[in-house]
Design an enzyme around this catalytic site. Sequence first.
Site, PDB file in Angstrom:
ATOM      1  CB  CYS A  99      -0.945   0.001   1.195  1.00  0.00           C
ATOM      2  SG  CYS A  99      -2.011  -1.457   1.253  1.00  0.00           S
ATOM      3  CG  HIS A 392      -6.136   1.438  -0.462  1.00  0.00           C
ATOM      4  ND1 HIS A 392      -5.012   2.135  -0.873  1.00  0.00           N
ATOM      5  CD2 HIS A 392      -5.676   0.338   0.211  1.00  0.00           C
ATOM      6  CE1 HIS A 392      -3.933   1.488  -0.474  1.00  0.00           C
ATOM      7  NE2 HIS A 392      -4.306   0.395   0.174  1.00  0.00           N
ATOM      8  CB  CYS A 422      -0.206   0.762   7.745  1.00  0.00           C
ATOM      9  SG  CYS A 422      -1.907   0.684   7.135  1.00  0.00           S
TER      10      CYS A 422
END
EC number: 2.3.1.16
Length: 436
Positions: A99, A392, A422
């Site tokens: 991510c 996302h 994160c």
Amino acid sequence: MGQVLPLVTRQGDRIAIVSGLRTPFARQATAFHGIPAVDLGKMVVGELLARSEIPAEVIEQLVFGQVVQMPEAPNIAREIVLGTGMNVHTDAYSVSRACATSFQAIANVAESLMAGTIRAGIAGGADSSSVLPIGVSKKLARVLVDVNKARTMSQRLKLFSRLRLRDLMPVPPAVAEYSTGLRMGDTAEQMAKTYGITREQQDALAHRSHQRAAQAWSDGKLKEEVMTAFIPPYKQPLAEDNNIRGNSSLADYAKLRPAFDRKHGTVTAANSTPLTDGAAAVILMTESRAKELGLVPLGYLRSYAFTAIDVWQDMLLGPAWSTPLALERAGLTMSDLTLIDMHEAFAAQTLANIQLLGSERFARDVLGRAHATGEVDDSKFNVLGGSIAYGHPFAATGARMITQTLHELRRRGGGFGLVTACAAGGLGAAMVVEAE
């Protein structure tokens, strides 16, 4: 305060972020259904160059990322160069840091700028949760390799006879950590329990995220940084993110059942980020190169930090670990920041990181620091909403956050912004940006 690490070239140039752009973000299997990540990447980079009016030959390097890899286009960066009319001699390579992938892409281009090997580059990422590499079972894969080596038909038939019906079933991409078998949502549940985060707190943060994102769109704050996407068969363009629920109420969130720990859990689909399709990119240059071209940068990259922790327990604490390093390297404290943008993978993860940033005990006993990083001022935090609302697309989120933060800093007259996330594998990323 530890050592400050200025991000400048040998000539003293700062690293300028000249412009940034993204596609609208679309929920899985909606507006971008059937559009692979490489096409989303070409779409956003092509439009970014067109809007900037920077000659394509000025760009000397393109670093791009994709988390959900497609076997037919393993180097998405090079395919974007070849598919957007850029100079074929433009260096291009792909990166992946889960991510935090576009954080890594930006850091790589910045390092090339500081080394003096380039003066301008593009960094970004794209992902599609709608076009997935559906695989085959390990047994079928092995048989297919052996069949290719077999010399006779009888040998091939004998190999195929070993297969059972279950071996022929398609295998979707894994959603769990390879090393632990835990899903991201399982980790979010761990964090909610460890840090005493309630369902009500998670739902409230998710609701806040959607309300602020909806307001940002309503106020026209995102128009400059989000392109209109025209999707085959070109009947209905997509101009805005389609995940934002501006009209929802807290009561709506309370109706959803837990998605991971179905008996005792508090993490739901509504207080988590959805699977999303999209792409984002930024143009970086040395400060002097931007001046030569008559460009006014959005802002500058002040510092960055990457961290890693164990994956078995509460692994989504990347912001709590990487933020103090990034601030230290920038020569700043939390109180110096104008804005804080934290990736909202899950409301539980976000709230846990906020809690630990202000924890003296965590700083002392875990980080080995004398004092807490600092309390997060709610008036500075995710002021335009976050990933729970926008969605996302894994590799695109960092570039979205950085572009969004720089635009908002400029609207506020400048200042410093922290962007942090994160990532799977216990990874963390943080960047400090500056606008004048």
